[in-house]
Scaffold this motif. Sequence first.
Motif, PDB file in Angstrom:
ATOM      1  N   VAL A   1      53.707  24.775  25.622  1.00 57.30           N
ATOM      2  CA  VAL A   1      52.409  25.385  26.517  1.00 57.30           C
ATOM      3  C   VAL A   1      52.774  25.612  27.872  1.00 57.30           C
ATOM      4  N   PRO A   2      53.888  25.150  28.694  1.00 57.23           N
ATOM      5  CA  PRO A   2      53.982  25.534  30.243  1.00 57.23           C
ATOM      6  C   PRO A   2      54.411  26.957  30.005  1.00 57.23           C
ATOM      7  N   ILE A   3      55.251  27.453  29.020  1.00 58.52           N
ATOM      8  CA  ILE A   3      55.545  28.834  28.898  1.00 58.52           C
ATOM      9  C   ILE A   3      54.471  29.632  28.852  1.00 58.52           C
ATOM     10  N   LEU A   4      53.781  29.500  28.025  1.00 60.13           N
ATOM     11  CA  LEU A   4      52.350  30.269  27.513  1.00 60.13           C
ATOM     12  C   LEU A   4      51.579  30.251  28.517  1.00 60.13           C
ATOM     13  N   VAL A   5      51.364  29.070  29.488  1.00 59.12           N
ATOM     14  CA  VAL A   5      50.397  29.310  30.764  1.00 59.12           C
ATOM     15  C   VAL A   5      51.281  29.874  31.833  1.00 59.12           C
ATOM     16  N   GLU A   6      52.220  30.006  32.103  1.00 55.44           N
ATOM     17  CA  GLU A   6      53.097  30.877  33.022  1.00 55.44           C
ATOM     18  C   GLU A   6      52.743  32.210  32.627  1.00 55.44           C
ATOM     19  N   ARG A   7      52.989  32.688  31.423  1.00 55.21           N
ATOM     20  CA  ARG A   7      52.977  33.963  31.157  1.00 55.21           C
ATOM     21  C   ARG A   7      51.465  34.490  31.179  1.00 55.21           C
ATOM     22  N   ARG A   8      50.577  33.872  30.889  1.00 54.70           N
ATOM     23  CA  ARG A   8      49.185  34.188  31.087  1.00 54.70           C
ATOM     24  C   ARG A   8      48.525  34.206  32.555  1.00 54.70           C
ATOM     25  N   VAL A   9      49.179  33.147  33.232  1.00 56.45           N
ATOM     26  CA  VAL A   9      48.724  33.036  34.730  1.00 56.45           C
ATOM     27  C   VAL A   9      49.431  34.307  35.378  1.00 56.45           C
ATOM     28  N   ARG A  10      50.904  34.571  35.160  1.00 54.07           N
ATOM     29  CA  ARG A  10      51.507  35.871  35.981  1.00 54.07           C
ATOM     30  C   ARG A  10      50.518  37.102  35.478  1.00 54.07           C
ATOM     31  N   GLU A  11      50.124  37.213  34.144  1.00 57.10           N
ATOM     32  CA  GLU A  11      49.130  38.311  33.773  1.00 57.10           C
ATOM     33  C   GLU A  11      47.738  38.474  34.608  1.00 57.10           C
ATOM     34  N   GLU A  12      47.134  37.317  34.855  1.00 54.85           N
ATOM     35  CA  GLU A  12      45.984  37.216  35.534  1.00 54.85           C
ATOM     36  C   GLU A  12      46.203  37.427  36.935  1.00 54.85           C
ATOM     37  N   LEU A  13      47.288  36.996  37.692  1.00 56.40           N
ATOM     38  CA  LEU A  13      47.620  37.206  39.014  1.00 56.40           C
ATOM     39  C   LEU A  13      48.080  38.454  39.503  1.00 56.40           C
ATOM     40  N   ALA A  14      48.983  38.872  38.642  1.00 57.98           N
ATOM     41  CA  ALA A  14      49.717  40.155  38.805  1.00 57.98           C
ATOM     42  C   ALA A  14      48.837  41.414  39.525  1.00 57.98           C
ATOM     43  N   PRO A  15      49.143  42.058  40.720  1.00 54.14           N
ATOM     44  CA  PRO A  15      48.154  43.094  41.150  1.00 54.14           C
ATOM     45  C   PRO A  15      48.010  44.023  39.976  1.00 54.14           C
ATOM     46  N   ARG A  16      46.914  44.467  39.987  1.00 51.50           N
ATOM     47  CA  ARG A  16      46.594  45.367  39.039  1.00 51.50           C
ATOM     48  C   ARG A  16      46.966  47.043  39.584  1.00 51.50           C
ATOM     49  N   GLU A  17      47.486  47.779  38.546  1.00 49.67           N
ATOM     50  CA  GLU A  17      47.829  49.187  39.118  1.00 49.67           C
ATOM     51  C   GLU A  17      46.674  50.030  38.683  1.00 49.67           C
ATOM     52  N   LEU A  18      46.421  50.757  39.869  1.00 53.77           N
ATOM     53  CA  LEU A  18      45.252  51.784  39.514  1.00 53.77           C
ATOM     54  C   LEU A  18      45.573  52.774  38.518  1.00 53.77           C
ATOM     55  N   GLU A  19      44.927  53.056  37.651  1.00 53.91           N
ATOM     56  CA  GLU A  19      45.053  54.025  36.736  1.00 53.91           C
ATOM     57  C   GLU A  19      44.715  55.305  37.178  1.00 53.91           C
ATOM     58  N   THR A  20      45.319  56.270  36.898  1.00 49.46           N
ATOM     59  CA  THR A  20      45.091  57.485  37.377  1.00 49.46           C
ATOM     60  C   THR A  20      45.127  58.675  36.200  1.00 49.46           C
ATOM     61  N   THR A  21      44.154  59.567  36.053  1.00 48.62           N
ATOM     62  CA  THR A  21      44.257  60.471  35.042  1.00 48.62           C
ATOM     63  C   THR A  21      44.442  61.649  35.721  1.00 48.62           C
ATOM     64  N   PRO A  22      45.465  62.490  34.900  1.00 49.34           N
ATOM     65  CA  PRO A  22      45.875  63.631  35.425  1.00 49.34           C
ATOM     66  C   PRO A  22      44.707  64.889  35.546  1.00 49.34           C
TER      67      PRO A  22
END
Length: 74
Positions: free
Chosen positions: A53-74
């Motif tokens: 559970v702690p490993i799964l929580v950490e992985r998911r929290v990191r996904e939610e808190l990580a800065p989102r990169e802006l998607e650019t379309t060429p």
Amino acid sequence: MSSEVEKRERAAMEALTDRLVREFASQRDIAEINRVIGAVYGRYATVPIRDFVPILVERRVREELAPRELETTP
């Protein structure tokens, strides 16, 4: 859940919280970090096998808190 399992999980979650607060405090409010951790942890409240559970929580929290990169379309 046995008291030994509870102790291990609680210690792992405290360490996880400390780690994520240190990592994301410059980007996010500490209350928000704690809220996300609590919300994600709550999703696993009924999982019978607690070892990962702690490993799964950490992985998911990191996904939610990580800065989102802006998607650019060429």
